[in-house]
Design a protein around this motif. Structure first.
Motif, mmCIF file in Angstrom:
data_model
loop_
_atom_site.group_PDB
_atom_site.id
_atom_site.type_symbol
_atom_site.label_atom_id
_atom_site.label_comp_id
_atom_site.label_asym_id
_atom_site.label_seq_id
_atom_site.Cartn_x
_atom_site.Cartn_y
_atom_site.Cartn_z
ATOM 1 N N LEU A 82 -2.315 18.738 -1.486
ATOM 2 C CA LEU A 82 -3.019 18.228 -0.295
ATOM 3 C C LEU A 82 -3.069 16.709 -0.319
ATOM 4 C CD1 LEU A 82 -6.233 20.372 0.285
ATOM 5 C CD2 LEU A 82 -4.288 20.056 1.813
ATOM 6 N N PHE A 83 -3.340 16.168 -1.503
ATOM 7 C CA PHE A 83 -3.398 14.710 -1.611
ATOM 8 C C PHE A 83 -2.022 14.093 -1.362
ATOM 9 C CE2 PHE A 83 -7.647 15.207 -3.372
ATOM 10 C CZ PHE A 83 -8.273 14.109 -2.819
ATOM 11 N N TYR A 118 -1.273 11.236 1.271
ATOM 12 C CA TYR A 118 -0.640 9.940 0.983
ATOM 13 C C TYR A 118 0.534 9.699 1.937
ATOM 14 C CZ TYR A 118 -3.409 10.064 -3.310
ATOM 15 O OH TYR A 118 -4.444 10.132 -4.206
ATOM 16 N N LEU A 119 1.288 10.746 2.222
ATOM 17 C CA LEU A 119 2.433 10.582 3.126
ATOM 18 C C LEU A 119 1.951 10.248 4.536
ATOM 19 C CD1 LEU A 119 4.738 13.462 1.834
ATOM 20 C CD2 LEU A 119 5.116 10.992 1.578
ATOM 21 N N GLU A 120 0.848 10.861 4.916
ATOM 22 C CA GLU A 120 0.296 10.571 6.236
ATOM 23 C C GLU A 120 -0.120 9.100 6.308
ATOM 24 O OE1 GLU A 120 -3.025 10.537 9.232
ATOM 25 O OE2 GLU A 120 -3.329 10.459 7.069
ATOM 26 N N ARG A 121 -0.681 8.597 5.211
ATOM 27 C CA ARG A 121 -1.088 7.189 5.178
ATOM 28 C C ARG A 121 0.114 6.258 5.198
ATOM 29 N NH1 ARG A 121 -6.589 6.517 3.694
ATOM 30 N NH2 ARG A 121 -7.345 8.554 4.287
ATOM 31 N N ARG A 142 0.835 -1.212 0.000
ATOM 32 C CA ARG A 142 0.000 0.000 0.000
ATOM 33 C C ARG A 142 0.861 1.250 0.000
ATOM 34 N NH1 ARG A 142 -4.910 -2.305 1.953
ATOM 35 N NH2 ARG A 142 -5.167 -3.691 0.193
ATOM 36 N N MET A 143 1.958 1.208 0.760
ATOM 37 C CA MET A 143 2.860 2.362 0.772
ATOM 38 C C MET A 143 3.381 2.637 -0.625
ATOM 39 S SD MET A 143 5.362 1.574 3.936
ATOM 40 C CE MET A 143 4.810 1.275 5.591
ATOM 41 N N ALA A 156 3.228 5.865 -3.106
ATOM 42 C CA ALA A 156 4.376 6.486 -3.778
ATOM 43 C C ALA A 156 4.054 6.690 -5.264
ATOM 44 C CB ALA A 156 5.634 5.639 -3.601
ATOM 45 N N THR A 157 3.403 5.719 -5.883
ATOM 46 C CA THR A 157 3.049 5.910 -7.302
ATOM 47 C C THR A 157 1.942 6.956 -7.438
ATOM 48 O OG1 THR A 157 1.440 4.117 -7.389
ATOM 49 C CG2 THR A 157 3.687 3.551 -7.946
ATOM 50 N N ASP A 158 1.033 7.031 -6.456
ATOM 51 C CA ASP A 158 0.033 8.108 -6.481
ATOM 52 C C ASP A 158 0.744 9.472 -6.533
ATOM 53 O OD1 ASP A 158 -2.218 6.419 -6.284
ATOM 54 O OD2 ASP A 158 -2.247 6.476 -4.094
ATOM 55 N N ILE A 159 1.787 9.599 -5.721
ATOM 56 C CA ILE A 159 2.537 10.865 -5.673
ATOM 57 C C ILE A 159 3.251 11.100 -7.009
ATOM 58 C CG2 ILE A 159 4.492 12.061 -4.570
ATOM 59 C CD1 ILE A 159 3.624 10.624 -1.919
ATOM 60 N N ALA A 160 3.864 10.044 -7.552
ATOM 61 C CA ALA A 160 4.566 10.184 -8.833
ATOM 62 C C ALA A 160 3.589 10.591 -9.944
ATOM 63 C CB ALA A 160 5.267 8.877 -9.189
ATOM 64 N N ARG A 161 2.363 10.068 -9.889
ATOM 65 C CA ARG A 161 1.366 10.449 -10.892
ATOM 66 C C ARG A 161 1.014 11.930 -10.784
ATOM 67 N NH1 ARG A 161 -1.096 5.439 -9.917
ATOM 68 N NH2 ARG A 161 -0.364 4.008 -11.528
ATOM 69 N N ILE A 162 1.008 12.436 -9.555
ATOM 70 C CA ILE A 162 0.742 13.868 -9.363
ATOM 71 C C ILE A 162 1.892 14.689 -9.952
ATOM 72 C CG2 ILE A 162 0.554 15.661 -7.583
ATOM 73 C CD1 ILE A 162 -1.268 13.684 -6.029
#
Lengths: 215, 215
Positions: A185-186, A190-193, A93-94, A98-104
């Motif tokens: 913000l997202f 994600y980092l908080e998660r 999940r982590m 990380a890929t969520d962040i890279a997509r941003i």
């Protein structure tokens, strides 16, 4: 002889898990760096590497299931194998985040950042340190290391709240920034998660050592 | 005699898992309803019930570990027990997101909604249906039901994109709404994640039936 084989298998399982953890830690750092440096190539690398994380998860899953099936692990070993099965879910999940962040990073390709990022990289450093500390606590079966790591989650939560306030203020003052500010913000979310998942691993370490589950 | 006991244990495990699933589905529906109706009492109930979900998860976890330890489940049964261990993690995360939504209801206590919510409740209905369908597919060990459910995830993704666009536009036009609109964006994000977890369960059903893991 069979027991010998079994011990080797447990050692290998643990090493595979640590390799997966090291890769996930790299992915988190790289994703945050891709954002702060607006480095598209690095973001694409993070996204591509996620397949490797998924494969490692499935490989370790398979090892655990085989150990359950072929051996009959007792007490302590049973906890080791069954928590490995849980820890890899947290790691996976982590890596997803990380890929969520890279997509941003990719989405923000064509726009300059609305502000130099300071708190987000700080949060990224904290979160990825928590992952390393959690895995160290796991290797050492150390309650103390697990507890120290879990306490860092408060710092992450404070940073998250600060980033949230800050970005809302920017959006109110400059409505043209809402698109990017929302994405940032997202990222903080994600980092908080990710830090939460590290905390989960710490709780699994406590379980391995004490046999007690707590949340 | 021991085998008989073992079959009863498997049946009970499955029933516990379904009870947990039904509770989680209720939590999701209630959380979204608490938001759209700004019903604080309901939001508080969702938050309070989360402890029950956590306890159910730990109880089922314990059952699985006991089954691994005392019995030596083979092929199909092994998959049933080990996927139960994974499915409860997905269910527990969904419930966490339901409480995340309920917390947002509490945060918005003192402000009227910036718009009547239409797409968010629709997304909530879809996501909670996916949970029920995923559990049905699990009970029936049905590949077809799992596949049908997984396809709904596309509808959820489309709704999510629409909500995102809509809220960004509102924020740009009315900067005083950014606080609430941001919270609503997170609600949509949590629902999207809930649907992802339902999809995970569908993939576990496929694994139980075929022995193949796919993502």
């Amino acid at each position: 002889m069979i027991r010998r084989f079994y011990r080797d298998e447990l050692t290998e399982l643990e090493q595979e898990l640590l390799r997966m953890g090291a890769l996930v830690e790299d992915q988190i750092r790289a994703s945050v760096r891709s954002l702060t440096e607006q480095n598209l190539a690095l973001a694409k690398k993070v996204i591509a590497e996620d397949d490797r994380v998924d494969h490692m998860e499935m490989d370790i899953e398979q090892r655990c299931l085989t150990l359950f099936a072929l051996e009959q692990p007792l007490a302590g070993d049973l906890r080791t194998v069954s928590t490995a099965l849980k820890i890899i879910t947290d790691l996976e999940r982590m890596a997803d985040h990380a890929t969520d962040i890279a997509r941003i990073t990719l989405r923000l390709e064509h726009e300059p950042l609305i502000k130099p990022l300071v708190d987000i990289p700080e949060m990224g450093r904290l979160a990825s340190s928590m992952v390393r500390l959690a895995l160290n606590a796991y290797v050492h079966r150390s309650l103390e290391e697990a507890a120290t790591m879990i306490r860092l989650d408060d710092d992450v939560d404070h940073l998250y709240a600060a980033i949230f306030r800050d970005l809302l203020e920017i959006m109110r003052d400059r409505p043209d920034t809402v698109g990017q500010a929302t994405h940032l913000l997202f990222v903080a979310n994600y980092l908080e998660r990710i830090a939460d998942h590290a905390t989960n691993i710490g709780e699994w370490v406590i379980y391995i050592v004490t046999g007690e589950r707590r949340k």
